[in-house]
Design an enzyme around this catalytic site. Structure first.
Site, PDB file in Angstrom:
ATOM      1  N   GLY A   1       0.848  -1.196   0.000  1.00 26.36           N
ATOM      2  CA  GLY A   1       0.000   0.000   0.000  1.00 26.36           C
ATOM      3  C   GLY A   1       0.878   1.238   0.000  1.00 26.36           C
ATOM      4  O   GLY A   1       2.102   1.152   0.197  1.00 26.36           O
ATOM      5  N   LEU A   2       0.235   2.380  -0.186  1.00 24.34           N
ATOM      6  CA  LEU A   2       0.967   3.647  -0.228  1.00 24.34           C
ATOM      7  C   LEU A   2       1.692   3.925   1.088  1.00 24.34           C
ATOM      8  O   LEU A   2       1.326   3.365   2.126  1.00 24.34           O
ATOM      9  CB  LEU A   2      -0.019   4.799  -0.489  1.00 24.34           C
ATOM     10  N   SER A   3       2.668   4.782   1.034  1.00 25.00           N
ATOM     11  CA  SER A   3       3.325   5.226   2.261  1.00 25.00           C
ATOM     12  C   SER A   3       2.276   5.907   3.142  1.00 25.00           C
ATOM     13  O   SER A   3       1.522   6.762   2.666  1.00 25.00           O
ATOM     14  CB  SER A   3       4.437   6.221   1.914  1.00 25.00           C
ATOM     15  N   GLY A   4       2.192   5.507   4.378  1.00 28.91           N
ATOM     16  CA  GLY A   4       1.205   6.090   5.289  1.00 28.91           C
ATOM     17  C   GLY A   4      -0.137   5.392   5.265  1.00 28.91           C
ATOM     18  O   GLY A   4      -1.068   5.783   5.973  1.00 28.91           O
TER      19      GLY A   4
ATOM     20  N   LYS B   1       0.564   0.081   6.726  1.00 30.03           N
ATOM     21  CA  LYS B   1       1.195  -1.250   6.662  1.00 30.03           C
ATOM     22  C   LYS B   1       1.928  -1.604   7.953  1.00 30.03           C
ATOM     23  O   LYS B   1       1.690  -2.652   8.557  1.00 30.03           O
ATOM     24  CB  LYS B   1       2.183  -1.324   5.476  1.00 30.03           C
ATOM     25  N   SER B   2       2.831  -0.717   8.369  1.00 31.51           N
ATOM     26  CA  SER B   2       3.636  -0.995   9.569  1.00 31.51           C
ATOM     27  C   SER B   2       2.764  -1.047  10.819  1.00 31.51           C
ATOM     28  O   SER B   2       2.898  -1.949  11.647  1.00 31.51           O
ATOM     29  CB  SER B   2       4.693   0.092   9.781  1.00 31.51           C
TER      30      SER B   2
ATOM     31  N   SER C   1       5.999  -1.875  -1.890  1.00 29.52           N
ATOM     32  CA  SER C   1       6.009  -2.832  -3.012  1.00 29.52           C
ATOM     33  C   SER C   1       5.000  -2.416  -4.089  1.00 29.52           C
ATOM     34  O   SER C   1       3.990  -3.102  -4.285  1.00 29.52           O
ATOM     35  CB  SER C   1       5.796  -4.271  -2.535  1.00 29.52           C
TER      36      SER C   1
END
Ligand code: ADP
Length: 212
Positions: A32-35, A38-39, A106
């Site tokens: 997915g996009l940054s932010g 995911k983390s 990714s």
């Protein structure tokens, strides 16, 4: 390939490790996009699994970009190699009986497809963290969108580099409109559905609360 490499036949197999762990191993590949979350989601899920006695590990930019992939940048070629290495690493962790969670943008379908090919069908769960670019930019957790808009970062996914939305992820999570708790619950459900957690699900609520 070097023909002089001889594989040793391990007596401690993945099956034996899984039996010892009381759960199966698998990779949850967050994209997915940054932010997009995911983390946050990977770590929150890991917390829940750990409290149930699961063997887990989260790979993210923090522990991979500085070491294993410290020589790589963000060009398409380097991103590809980055994802390839993480895929191979996750594969080893799956062999080791671990529930491996990877949290990387990714962005390219081909790279994700190549990673998927490393795994048996049941061993790979692609988790698409669905969140609009507007919301990601509003969150701007690391201030990267602001810098990308200012032209300080090149090849920034969603701004100056594409994000190719997964066509057929095993699960798509709405990280924009759902709470973190609901998202974690959805992931736990898919793990239960797929028979990954085996005995782990039988732990009582009480044992969960004392572990924190
Ligand atoms: P990524 O790893 O995709 O770059 P982060 O996990 O670093 O994203 O940041 C996501 C941000 O979005 C965090 O500040 C998190 O608290 C927030 N957030 C809000 N709702 C959710 C959700 N449902 N799932 C995950 N993160 C969420």
């Amino acid at each position: 390939m070097d023909n002089n490499i001889v594989w040793h036949c391990a007596t401690v197999t993945r099956e034996r490790r899984e039996k010892l762990n009381q759960h199966k191993s698998v990779v949850l590949w967050f994209t997915g996009l940054s932010g997009s979350g995911k983390s946050t989601l990977a770590h929150a899920l890991e917390e829940q699994l750990h409290q149930r006695g699961g063997r887990t590990y989260v790979f993210d930019g923090d522990n991979v970009r500085h070491g294993l992939c410290g020589d790589l940048g963000f060009s398409a070629e380097d991103r590809k190699e980055n994802i390839r290495r993480i895929g191979e690493m996750a594969k080893l962790f799956v062999e080791a009986g671990v529930i491996a969670l990877t949290a990387f943008i990714s962005p390219f379908t081909d790279d994700r497809k190549n990673v998927r090919k490393l795994f048996a069908d049941d061993d790979f769960i692609e988790v698409y963290c669905h969140c609009s670019i507007e919301e990601c930019e509003r969150r701007d957790v690391k201030g990267l969108y602001k810098r990308a808009r200012a032209g300080e970062i090149s090849d920034f996914t969603g701004i100056s580099s594409p994000y190719e939305v997964p066509e057929n992820p095993e699960i798509s999570i709405d990280t924009e409109n759902s709470t973190l708790e609901v998202c974690v619950e959805q992931l736990l459900e898919i793990l239960v559905e797929r028979g990954i957690l085996l005995q782990l699900t039988r732990k009582s609520e009480e044992s969960l609360s004392v572990a924190h």
